[in-house]
Design an enzyme around this catalytic site. Structure first.
Site, short mmCIF file in Angstrom:
data_model
loop_
_atom_site.label_atom_id
_atom_site.label_comp_id
_atom_site.label_asym_id
_atom_site.label_seq_id
_atom_site.Cartn_x
_atom_site.Cartn_y
_atom_site.Cartn_z
N SER A 94 46.17 32.42 40.14
CA SER A 94 46.06 32.44 41.59
C SER A 94 46.84 33.60 42.21
CB SER A 94 46.48 31.08 42.15
OG SER A 94 46.13 30.95 43.49
N ASP A 105 44.45 47.59 39.94
CA ASP A 105 43.30 48.32 40.49
C ASP A 105 43.70 49.56 41.27
OD1 ASP A 105 41.63 46.45 39.40
OD2 ASP A 105 40.86 45.68 41.30
N LYS A 119 42.16 31.70 37.93
CA LYS A 119 42.04 30.73 39.04
C LYS A 119 42.09 31.51 40.34
CE LYS A 119 43.23 27.32 41.99
NZ LYS A 119 43.22 27.64 43.42
#
Length: 181
Positions: A94, A105, A119
């Site tokens: 999460s 990224d 998740k």
């Protein structure tokens, strides 16, 4: 500097900022989110904002792919000059996946460890009238990284995979526990 974040709760980003201010690291920071099951989205976003000067941090998209929410870096980034390493494992989920995914990224951190749990869903809990304690958990959206990759069911892959045996994990737990080794 080394910072272990076991859960993203209220003031996590502020505590990290204060700790880094006090440590005054010259080269970098290792952020350990192994075993971190998540927590508050706002704290994950604020944590990334300590290191990222611009760009998307995370977005949520609904069932039809429509953009529901977008969080971008605010450019304040007091630690933009530090090298960052994020430690992850299969129990990182999460909010910890949001942090690792964004920093990865945006080429802001090297990610080391094992693939995360995966998740990345936004859920609403709706009480069921007339049924004391009963509720319905409804998935309403999913989290996406800046490269538009869904986190849910996929997880975050590390740059460098480093697996730990169960014995190594147990030893690490003992070392991190007050009164341990």
């Amino acid at each position: 500097a080394y910072a272990e974040i076991s859960r993203f709760q209220r003031n996590t980003a502020d505590d990290l900022r204060r700790g880094l201010d006090a440590a005054r690291p010259h080269q970098g920071v290792i952020i350990d989110v192994r075993g971190n099951g998540g927590g508050l989205l706002e704290e994950a976003v604020a944590t990334v904002d300590l290191f990222a000067t611009d760009g998307l941090i995370v977005q949520t998209r609904g069932r039809e792919g429509q953009l529901l929410e977008r969080h971008d870096a605010t450019a304040s980034a007091p630690f933009a000059g530090l090298e960052v390493i994020v430690l992850i494992d299969g129990e990182s989920a999460s909010a910890s996946e949001i942090v690792a995914g964004c920093l990865k990224d945006n080429d802001r951190a090297k990610i080391v460890g094992e693939k995360t749990f995966g998740k990345g869903s936004v859920q609403k809990i709706l009480p069921i009238n007339g049924q004391q304690g009963a509720a319905l958990r409804l998935t309403t959206a999913k989290y996406y990284t800046p490269s538009h990759e869904v986190i849910h069911g996929k997880g975050i892959e590390p740059h460098y995979e480093v697996k730990m045996t169960s014995d190594q994990e147990a030893l690490l737990f003992l070392q991190r526990t007050p009164g341990g080794l």
